[in-house]
Design a protein around this motif. Structure first.
Motif, PDB file in Angstrom:
ATOM      1  N   PHE A  64       0.092   3.394   9.345  1.00 51.97           N
ATOM      2  CA  PHE A  64       1.113   4.438   9.249  1.00 51.97           C
ATOM      3  C   PHE A  64       0.515   5.700   8.627  1.00 51.97           C
ATOM      4  N   THR A  65       1.211   6.822   8.842  1.00 49.42           N
ATOM      5  CA  THR A  65       0.807   8.109   8.286  1.00 49.42           C
ATOM      6  C   THR A  65       1.685   8.403   7.084  1.00 49.42           C
ATOM      7  N   LEU A  66       1.053   8.776   5.986  1.00 46.25           N
ATOM      8  CA  LEU A  66       1.762   8.927   4.718  1.00 46.25           C
ATOM      9  C   LEU A  66       1.521  10.310   4.112  1.00 46.25           C
ATOM     10  N   LEU A  67       2.614  11.005   3.784  1.00 45.20           N
ATOM     11  CA  LEU A  67       2.542  12.291   3.097  1.00 45.20           C
ATOM     12  C   LEU A  67       2.957  12.097   1.644  1.00 45.20           C
ATOM     13  N   LEU A  68       2.163  12.609   0.710  1.00 47.03           N
ATOM     14  CA  LEU A  68       2.500  12.500  -0.717  1.00 47.03           C
ATOM     15  C   LEU A  68       3.230  13.769  -1.144  1.00 47.03           C
ATOM     16  N   MET A  69       4.556  13.670  -1.181  1.00 48.88           N
ATOM     17  CA  MET A  69       5.425  14.810  -1.443  1.00 48.88           C
ATOM     18  C   MET A  69       5.915  14.799  -2.893  1.00 48.88           C
ATOM     19  N   PRO A  70       6.450  15.915  -3.377  1.00 52.36           N
ATOM     20  CA  PRO A  70       6.936  15.975  -4.767  1.00 52.36           C
ATOM     21  C   PRO A  70       8.025  14.952  -5.080  1.00 52.36           C
ATOM     22  N   ASN A  71       8.857  14.603  -4.081  1.00 54.73           N
ATOM     23  CA  ASN A  71       9.937  13.641  -4.332  1.00 54.73           C
ATOM     24  C   ASN A  71       9.544  12.208  -4.012  1.00 54.73           C
ATOM     25  N   GLY A  72       8.267  11.979  -3.711  1.00 55.78           N
ATOM     26  CA  GLY A  72       7.823  10.611  -3.449  1.00 55.78           C
ATOM     27  C   GLY A  72       7.004  10.510  -2.174  1.00 55.78           C
ATOM     28  N   GLN A  73       6.733   9.266  -1.767  1.00 52.70           N
ATOM     29  CA  GLN A  73       5.951   9.044  -0.553  1.00 52.70           C
ATOM     30  C   GLN A  73       6.828   9.235   0.681  1.00 52.70           C
ATOM     31  N   MET A  74       6.309   9.942   1.667  1.00 49.50           N
ATOM     32  CA  MET A  74       7.026  10.136   2.922  1.00 49.50           C
ATOM     33  C   MET A  74       6.236   9.462   4.041  1.00 49.50           C
ATOM     34  N   LYS A  75       6.741   8.339   4.497  1.00 48.46           N
ATOM     35  CA  LYS A  75       6.104   7.592   5.584  1.00 48.46           C
ATOM     36  C   LYS A  75       6.668   8.119   6.898  1.00 48.46           C
ATOM     37  N   ILE A  76       5.815   8.798   7.690  1.00 46.62           N
ATOM     38  CA  ILE A  76       6.335   9.468   8.889  1.00 46.62           C
ATOM     39  C   ILE A  76       6.031   8.715  10.183  1.00 46.62           C
ATOM     40  N   THR A  77       5.168   7.702  10.135  1.00 50.55           N
ATOM     41  CA  THR A  77       4.961   6.843  11.303  1.00 50.55           C
ATOM     42  C   THR A  77       4.897   5.391  10.846  1.00 50.55           C
TER      43      THR A  77
ATOM     44  N   SER B 224      11.269   1.284  -4.957  1.00 49.53           N
ATOM     45  CA  SER B 224      11.511   2.411  -4.061  1.00 49.53           C
ATOM     46  C   SER B 224      10.292   3.325  -4.021  1.00 49.53           C
ATOM     47  N   THR B 225      10.139   4.025  -2.921  1.00 47.71           N
ATOM     48  CA  THR B 225       9.055   5.000  -2.809  1.00 47.71           C
ATOM     49  C   THR B 225       9.512   6.392  -3.216  1.00 47.71           C
ATOM     50  N   GLN B 226      10.784   6.537  -3.551  1.00 47.47           N
ATOM     51  CA  GLN B 226      11.336   7.845  -3.901  1.00 47.47           C
ATOM     52  C   GLN B 226      11.533   7.964  -5.399  1.00 47.47           C
TER      53      GLN B 226
ATOM     54  N   ALA C  25       0.829  -1.207   0.000  1.00 47.70           N
ATOM     55  CA  ALA C  25       0.000   0.000   0.000  1.00 47.70           C
ATOM     56  C   ALA C  25       0.866   1.260   0.000  1.00 47.70           C
ATOM     57  N   LEU C  26       1.944   1.226   0.776  1.00 45.43           N
ATOM     58  CA  LEU C  26       2.876   2.355   0.828  1.00 45.43           C
ATOM     59  C   LEU C  26       3.372   2.714  -0.573  1.00 45.43           C
ATOM     60  N   ARG C  27       3.644   1.708  -1.388  1.00 40.63           N
ATOM     61  CA  ARG C  27       4.203   1.931  -2.720  1.00 40.63           C
ATOM     62  C   ARG C  27       3.141   2.273  -3.771  1.00 40.63           C
ATOM     63  N   LEU C  28       1.887   1.888  -3.493  1.00 45.41           N
ATOM     64  CA  LEU C  28       0.817   2.147  -4.462  1.00 45.41           C
ATOM     65  C   LEU C  28       0.113   3.485  -4.246  1.00 45.41           C
ATOM     66  N   ILE C  29       0.151   3.990  -3.026  1.00 46.69           N
ATOM     67  CA  ILE C  29      -0.541   5.256  -2.743  1.00 46.69           C
ATOM     68  C   ILE C  29       0.375   6.401  -3.160  1.00 46.69           C
ATOM     69  N   LYS C  30       0.165   6.855  -4.377  1.00 41.84           N
ATOM     70  CA  LYS C  30       0.964   7.942  -4.932  1.00 41.84           C
ATOM     71  C   LYS C  30       0.150   8.617  -6.035  1.00 41.84           C
ATOM     72  N   PRO C  31       0.498   9.851  -6.383  1.00 42.25           N
ATOM     73  CA  PRO C  31      -0.253  10.565  -7.413  1.00 42.25           C
ATOM     74  C   PRO C  31      -0.353   9.747  -8.697  1.00 42.25           C
ATOM     75  N   GLY C  32      -1.573   9.663  -9.227  1.00 43.85           N
ATOM     76  CA  GLY C  32      -1.796   8.906 -10.456  1.00 43.85           C
ATOM     77  C   GLY C  32      -2.366   7.528 -10.223  1.00 43.85           C
ATOM     78  N   GLU C  33      -2.103   6.940  -9.038  1.00 43.52           N
ATOM     79  CA  GLU C  33      -2.682   5.637  -8.706  1.00 43.52           C
ATOM     80  C   GLU C  33      -4.054   5.867  -8.072  1.00 43.52           C
ATOM     81  N   ASN C  34      -4.800   4.763  -7.844  1.00 45.73           N
ATOM     82  CA  ASN C  34      -6.151   4.919  -7.306  1.00 45.73           C
ATOM     83  C   ASN C  34      -6.441   3.942  -6.173  1.00 45.73           C
ATOM     84  N   ASN C  35      -7.511   4.210  -5.432  1.00 42.64           N
ATOM     85  CA  ASN C  35      -7.872   3.428  -4.246  1.00 42.64           C
ATOM     86  C   ASN C  35      -8.250   1.976  -4.577  1.00 42.64           C
TER      87      ASN C  35
END
Length: 436
Positions: free
Chosen positions: A335-348, A375-377, A168-178
Motif C-alpha cells: 500500500f501507499t502511505l502518506l504521513l500527514m499531520p493528523n496521522g497516517q493516510m493509507k491511499i491504496t 487507530s492510525t489517526q 506496519a501501517l500503524r508503526l510507520i509514523k513520525p518518531g518511529e523507526n524502520n
C-alpha cells in the motif's frame, strides 16, 4: 570583493529556490496530495478490475496486458489540457502465482500461465500523476468462498502478510523507526510459522522516485544487516509499504523465466549499438525513472535486444522473477502511505474478507493485539465521544480481525425513538402556529 559578494548572494538565492521547490513537491502542498489521491483512485480501480478477472481458466499474460491498458487509459483522462504533466504506469501489472514471489509479467512471445482453482495469486501494479506515485498489491485465492474457506499453509501466509501489513501501517509514523517495523513483521510471521521473504524492501517515495532514500528491510540479508541503519520516519514523507510472507524458508531464488520488468537508472553511458540507444531514448521519454515492462514497446524483439546492452552497462535495473521452493506459497500486500499531520493516510491497498481464511494459529501476544486495534489517526481534542471506524473491534479481539483503516470518520449518535417523537411533535406544533 564585490564579485565575491554577488556570487554569495546568488548561491544563497539558488539554495532558497531549491529548498522552496523541494517543499512544494512534498505532501505539505495540497495540490501534491490531490495528485497522489488521483493516482491512488486509478490504482485502486484497476486493481479491483484485475482481481475480478482472476477466475479459473484466465490467462496471466492477457490479464497483465489488460491491467496495463487500463492504467494507461485512466491516467490519460486526467490533466488533458496540461501537456507538461506526465502520467502513466509507475509499476507494470504483475501476476505471481503460488510459489512465484514477484515480477511475473510475461511477454507475448513468452510461455503463458493459466489460473486454476486454489491458486494463490499476487497482483502488483501502480500509476503516477505528474510523478506522484500510487502503488498497490493484493493477494487472492482463486475460487475461495465462505463455504469453501482457504485453509492450511495458504491461509497461514496470507493472514501473516495481512496482519504484518496492518501492523506496519500503524508503526510507520513520525518518531518511529524502520528497525521496529522490521522486527514486528518478523514477530507476526512467526506466529503463523511463516517467514518474511528475505531482502524485500519497503521504500520512501518522492516525485518521480519509486525507491527513495529511507528503506524498511524485511528479513534482511547479511549484507542488508550491515547497511541497515536506524532511520526515523518524518512528517510529510510518503512510503510504498510492501509486505511479502512465505510459508517456506523465505529464501528467494531467481528463476529461469525471462526478466521483463526493468527500471532506468540515473546514470549516463555512451552505448555502441543504435538499437540500444533508440531503446534507451524511448525509455527516458516515456517512463523516466519508473519501472516498465518490455511488453510496452511496439517492437518487442528490438526492445529485448536493446535492453541487453543497457543492462550490461548498468543503465537499467532488472526486476527478476523470484520463486520459493515448489509446494510453498507466498502472499503479498502493498500500500501507499502518506504521513500527514493528523496521522497516517493509507491511499491504496484493499482489505481482505477474513471470513474466507481459517488458520490453526492465532495472535495471542497482547502487545501485537494492542497495536492492531489502535487507530492510525491522532485523537481530536475537545470533542464528544463518537463512533470510530478504525482499528479492530473489541468483539473481534479473539481472532485479531483487522479492518481497512481509511481514516477516522465522525458519526453523530442516532437519536432514540422517544427523542424522535418529541422532535416530531414540536415540529408539528410549530407548523400549526405558523398556519394560524
Amino acid at each position: 570583493m564585490s564579485s565575491s559578494r554577488s556570487a554569495s548572494i546568488a548561491s544563497s538565492s539558488d539554495e532558497s529556490t531549491s529548498s522552496k521547490t523541494a517543499q512544494e513537491e512534498t505532501i505539505a502542498n495540497d495540490l501534491v496530495v490531490t495528485k497522489f489521491k488521483m493516482a491512488s483512485e486509478i490504482t485502486q480501480r484497476v486493481l479491483r478490475e484485475v482481481i475480478d478477472r482472476c477466475i479459473p481458466g484466465t490467462s496471466v499474460r492477457e490479464t497483465c496486458i489488460y491491467g496495463d491498458k487500463r492504467l494507461d487509459e485512466e491516467t490519460l483522462r486526467v490533466f488533458k489540457k496540461d501537456k507538461d504533466v506526465k502520467k502513466g504506469i509507475a509499476f507494470p501489472t504483475c501476476l505471481s502465482v503460488n510459489n512465484y514471489i514477484c515480477h511475473f509479467s510475461p511477454l507475448v512471445s513468452d510461455p503463458d500461465m493459466i489460473l486454476k482453482d486454489n491458486d494463490v495469486v499476487k497482483i502488483d501494479l501502480g500509476c503516477h500523476i505528474d510523478g506522484y506515485i500510487a502503488v498497490a498489491a493484493h493477494t487472492i485465492v482463486i475460487g475461495a468462498t465462505r463455504e469453501k474457506k482457504v485453509t492450511g499453509r495458504r491461509a497461514d501466509c496470507i493472514l501473516a502478510a495481512y496482519y504484518a501489513a496492518e501492523a506496519a501501517l500503524r508503526l510507520i509514523k513520525p518518531g518511529e523507526n524502520n528497525i521496529a517495523v522490521t522486527e514486528m513483521i518478523d514477530r507476526i510471521a512467526n506466529v503463523y510459522h511463516c517467514k518474511p521473504v528475505e531482502g524485500m524492501i519497503s521504500s520512501q517515495m518522492s516525485r518521480g522516485i519509486i525507491d527513495g532514500e529511507k528503506k524498511i528491510y524485511q528479513n534482511p540479508s547479511e549484507m542488508q544487516r550491515r547497511d541497515n541503519e536506524k532511520e526515523e520516519f518524518a512528517l510529510h514523507e510518503v512510503y510504498a509499504v510492501d509486505i511479502l510472507v512465505s510459508s517456506g524458508e523465505g529464501k528467494p531464488r531467481e528463476t529461469d523465466i525471462r526478466t521483463t520488468v526493468y527500471k532506468k537508472k540515473d546514470f549516463v553511458y555512451q552505448l555502441r549499438m543504435k538499437s540500444s540507444r533508440v531503446f534507451l531514448s524511448e525509455v527516458e521519454k516515456r517512463f523516466t525513472l519508473m519501472p516498465f515492462t518490455l511488453r510496452h514497446f511496439e517492437d518487442e524483439k528490438r526492445a529485448r535486444m536493446g535492453v541487453i546492452e543497457c543492462a550490461n552497462h548498468d543503465l537499467v535495473e532488472p526486476y527478476p522473477v523470484y520463486q520459493e521452493k515448489d509446494g510453498e506459497f507466498v502472499a503479498q500486500f502493498k500500500f501507499t502511505l502518506l504521513l500527514m499531520p493528523n496521522g497516517q493516510m493509507k491511499i491504496t491497498g484493499l482489505p481482505i474478507d477474513l471470513d474466507l481464511y481459517e488458520s490453526e494459529y492465532k495472535i495471542t501476544d497482547s502487545d501485537i493485539k494492542q497495536l492492531l486495534t489502535s487507530s492510525t489517526q491522532k485523537k481530536k481534542k475537545n470533542k464528544k465521544k463518537k463512533k470510530s471506524t478504525t482499528g479492530i473491534g473489541a468483539s473481534a479481539l479473539d481472532n485479531v480481525e483487522a479492518v481497512e483503516d481509511d481514516g477516522d470518520e465522525d458519526f453523530e449518535d442516532e437519536p432514540d425513538e422517544k427523542t424522535k417523537k418529541k422532535t416530531k411533535a414540536k415540529q408539528s406544533k410549530t407548523n400549526n402556529n405558523n398556519n394560524a
